[in-house]
Design an enzyme around this catalytic site. Structure first.
Site, PDB file in Angstrom:
ATOM      1  N   ASP A 285       0.864  -1.167   0.000  1.00  0.00           N
ATOM      2  CA  ASP A 285       0.000   0.000   0.000  1.00  0.00           C
ATOM      3  C   ASP A 285       0.915   1.237   0.000  1.00  0.00           C
ATOM      4  O   ASP A 285       2.132   1.138   0.110  1.00  0.00           O
ATOM      5  CB  ASP A 285      -0.963  -0.026   1.200  1.00  0.00           C
TER       6      ASP A 285
HETATM    7  C1  GLC Z   1      -4.253   4.489  -0.222  1.00  0.00           C
HETATM    8  C2  GLC Z   1      -5.151   3.344   0.169  1.00  0.00           C
HETATM    9  C3  GLC Z   1      -5.279   2.302  -0.881  1.00  0.00           C
HETATM   10  C4  GLC Z   1      -5.160   2.959  -2.243  1.00  0.00           C
HETATM   11  C5  GLC Z   1      -3.742   3.464  -2.390  1.00  0.00           C
HETATM   12  C6  GLC Z   1      -3.524   4.192  -3.720  1.00  0.00           C
HETATM   13  O1  GLC Z   1      -3.560   4.971   0.871  1.00  0.00           O
HETATM   14  O2  GLC Z   1      -4.916   2.683   1.398  1.00  0.00           O
HETATM   15  O3  GLC Z   1      -6.543   1.664  -0.701  1.00  0.00           O
HETATM   16  O4  GLC Z   1      -5.463   2.036  -3.269  1.00  0.00           O
HETATM   17  O5  GLC Z   1      -3.366   4.296  -1.319  1.00  0.00           O
HETATM   18  O6  GLC Z   1      -4.285   5.351  -3.759  1.00  0.00           O
END
Ligand code: GLC
Length: 754
Positions: A285
């Site tokens: 993430d």
């Molecule tokens: C965010 C979220 C994730 C998302 C990613 C890209 O912090 O936790 O769900 O897909 O970053 O935006």
């Protein structure tokens, strides 16, 4: 006429058939496999590490240093660029100006629609309609692909039992079975039958794993989940997504049982790869790898890189551990080259499956200039099916279409942006049809429509708008009151400790209730809210989540009875935040509460004896029942369940159970019902929940119509993980219910035998 094949002929022919089938099936993989190996053999270590790096886009620009990195093959993926020309140019540089011409995979959060915004996933879950969820995802993929997006970070399938958690909005609620069915449906919608088709994109099962069990419902907080609970409740949706062919998986921010997911080999290698055979790639993430230093799991960024690759993270989202240290770690022997090669294989496999290497160069993108009518029609249907009727005293709803005067009030009555909900990044408020607009279109000149916001926005405490609201109500035959949460009050990082309606909305409702006018309350929010008190002040309550672009037309069709509400709750509604966690598939405990078996706080006599109030598992002030149970939802008609039957009452483990029940529309309106099948394993080596959802069907019936609904329930679905963490189905007695919610009473029982 079948030609009977004699046994001595059968064998060679069958082998030939099997071999042919296998070679065909593998043929495609051999092709991709060979292409991967051939490319990998040419790649330098720097180019391999480059594929494992994802950076954030530059909002419509391509800076010089980015062009240079692309030419060096130093980037594998870019996220958040939605300008088609920019995406085309970045791909062109990566393909035409680098040594090996490896295309980028461009990602974007397309959580519940791209330009056309569908209900938030929690709202889509309330439809209990996997085919609809699949169709919405298909439109979302088509729209995103048209601007050059290859990959989305959806579906989110974190089981959530705590509505304080803002990201409950993004998932499919509290139940593993419902979430599994809908997660698989969304994967199929996004990826289609052919991942290389121009209107499909790679999906991503997130957030792996246990993210929704954050302590206190506070986002990013610590997670402890015993392995049996993890395997029986939190992992099934991810398994369903993998079995549906999901191309990628995202490691979650949270630590789970002391180990952050981005450094968790048990999750990423043991479960995902070894047990489930996952063939795609794992992305961290946003910064979740580098955050392992905050967790106190890694000492520095070099340690982050080493622990992440060892655990099985293939691609790093925006932090720079791999970019800064992975080459050195391999060259020093601290990290085997094989681990990097495997990570790159996983990434290249998805890029080949997406057809990124086979796109004609140059290729064009059609972009998207506004939602199509097909998309809007689907968005309306999804919004309509997602709405749950929680109360309808005196059948206030549907309102007469001949109503002469109506007050349309509330901060969300004419609010085109907030009703799109969280993670509606590329939706446009200008596309939204608000409730007020839809009421005006529907009633035209036939009624006197009085509109006032009452409050400027949901958190506002400015009561200066109350008087005009009271006036509008007093001069009308009925009040439509649209309240709830602004979209920013749910979603990532947006947990709430209090779950009541924000601002002075409750005061507004009480003020309008005092006029004595009938009120239909429409609540739009990203989570269950504690609306018990308020619900008592109005005659009808529609719970609409955040319905998206077609909020208005969907609500108007329900309010005026073009369609009956048919949504069912995918999550339990607590009476108060103090009751959390409260969910339907709970354990029975040694002292299960029963209505009447305890004294509520207001009835306790003064100087009561210390131990006289009913020693069972309940609260003195609110008892133990939720405000509304999982699976609950009313209709404008009435459905009756009768004549429940089983194929047999003694089922051999390994056999299926055929369940049939008669469903009758005993009311006056055609409508849809979601018939739900629950079981309970009465005695087992691990205590089992009092109910577990194991099947559901959405059925449309005309007034008076009867349909015999059948379910085929594999006995294999009745198992759980035992103390040895083996999935087991144990013999013994079961109860089985079919009904309209998780507290339905039509029950039968059967015995599972060895
Ligand atoms: C965010 C979220 C994730 C998302 C990613 C890209 O912090 O936790 O769900 O897909 O970053 O935006």
């Amino acid at each position: 006429m079948f030609r009977i094949v004699s046994s001595n002929q059968f064998l060679p022919i069958s082998c030939l058939l099997v071999l042919t089938f296998c070679s065909l099936a593998i043929g495609e993989n051999i092709n991709i496999h060979d292409r991967i190996e051939s490319l990998l053999s040419k790649m330098t270590l720097a180019e391999k590490v480059g594929q494992m790096i994802q950076i954030n886009g530059y909002d419509g620009k391509i800076p010089k240093d980015l062009k240079q990195r692309l030419r060096e093959g130093g980037i594998g993926s870019i996220l958040n660029e939605v300008n088609p020309e920019i995406n085309l140019e970045m791909q062109r540089i990566a393909v035409e100006e680098s040594r090996l011409g490896i295309p980028l995979i461009i990602g974007r959060d397309v959580i519940h629609g791209f330009r056309t915004i569908f209900p938030i996933p929690l709202g889509q879950a309330a439809t209990w309609d996997p085919e609809l969820v699949r169709a919405c995802a298909g439109i979302a993929a088509e729209e995103a692909a048209s601007v050059g997006i290859d990959w989305t970070f959806a579906p989110m399938m974190d089981i959530a039992r705590d509505p304080r958690w803002g990201r409950i909005a993004e998932g499919f609620g509290e139940d593993p079975y419902l979430a599994s069915v809908l997660a698989a449906a969304m994967v199929r919608g996004l990826q289609g039958e052919d991942l290389s088709a121009p209107n499909t994109i790679a999906a991503c099962a997130k957030h792996f794993a246990g993210y929704g069990a954050a302590e206190g419902g506070r986002d990013y907080n610590t997670v402890y989940i015993p392995e049996g609970l993890l395997r029986d409740v939190y992992l099934p949706p991810f398994r369903a997504a993998v079995d549906a062919g999901v191309a990628t998986v995202m490691a979650s921010f949270n630590e789970i049982n002391g180990v952050p997911s981005s450094g968790n080999a048990f999750l990423l290698r043991q479960v995902l790869r070894k047990e489930w055979g996952f063939q795609g790639f794992v992305v961290s993430d946003w910064g979740s790898m580098s955050e392992m230093m905050n967790h106190g799991f890694c000492s520095d960024l070099k340690d982050v890189a080493q622990k992440s690759i060892q655990a099985g993270v293939d691609m790093e989202m925006v932090s720079t551990a791999y970019a800064d240290y992975l080459e050195d770690l391999v060259n020093s022997g601290a990290v085997p080259q094989e681990l990097v090669d495997d990570a790159v294989r996983n990434i290249l496999r998805v890029k080949f499956q997406l057809g990124l290497f086979d796109k004609p160069s140059p290729y064009s993108l059609k972009g998207i200039h506004k939602p199509s009518q097909k998309a809007l029609d689907l968005a309306k249907r999804a919004a309509l099916e997602s709405v749950v009727l929680l109360k309808n005293e005196g059948n206030l709803l549907p309102l007469s279409r001949k109503i002469r005067s109506i007050a349309v009030i509330g901060p969300l009555a004419d609010e085109p942006y907030e009703v799109l909900g969280t993670w509606s990044l590329d939706g446009k408020a200008e596309d939204t049809i608000t409730p007020l607009q839809a009421v005006k279109t529907f009633l035209g000149e036939s009624a006197d429509i009085k509109y006032t916001g009452g409050l400027p926005y949901t958190r506002s405490r400015d009561e200066s708008g109350f008087s005009p609201a009271v006036l509008a109500a007093e001069e009308s035959d009925a009040v439509l009151l649209f309240v709830g949460e602004e979209s920013a009050l749910s979603g990532e990082g947006h947990s709430r400790a209090y779950l009541n309606l924000p601002g002075a909305q409750e005061k507004l409702i009480n003020t309008l209730a005092a006029t004595g006018k009938p009120i239909a309350l429409v609540v739009m929010a990203g989570r269950p809210l504690t609306i018990g008190e308020i619900s008592r002040k109005v005659q009808a309550v529609l719970y609409a989540w955040h319905p998206g672009t077609m909020t208005g037309p969907a609500l108007v069709d329900l309010i005026f009875g073009i369609e009956s509400p048919s949504g069912k709750l995918p999550v339990t509604f607590p009476k108060t935040a103090g009751q959390i966690p409260v969910y339907y598939n709970h354990k029975n405990t040694g002292r299960p509460p029963q209505e009447g078996a305890f004294t509520l706080i207001d009835d306790i006599p003064v100087h009561a004896f210390q131990h006289s109030l009913g020693n069972t598992s309940h609260y003195l002030d609110i008892g133990y029942l939720p405000l509304y149970p999982f699976g609950f939802g009313l209709s404008y008609t009435r459905f009756k369940y009768a004549n429940i039957k089983l194929s047999t009452n003694n089922i051999k483990i390994g056999d299926n159970i055929r369940v049939s029940v008669d469903l009758i529309n005993v009311g006056a309106m055609e409508a849809e019902e979601v018939a739900q099948l629950y079981i309970r394993d009465l005695v087992a080596s691990i205590t089992r929940p009092v109910r577990e959802l194991k099947g559901f069907q959405r059925i449309r019936l005309k007034p008076g119509e009867k349909k015999t609904v059948t379910f085929d329930l594999p006995s294999q679905d009745l198992g759980f993980h035992n103390t040895d963490m083996e999935y087991t189905v144990e013999p013994g007695k079961f109860h089985l219910w079919v009904g309209g919610d998780s507290q339905s009473v039509l029950m039968t029982e059967f015995e599972l035998v060895e």
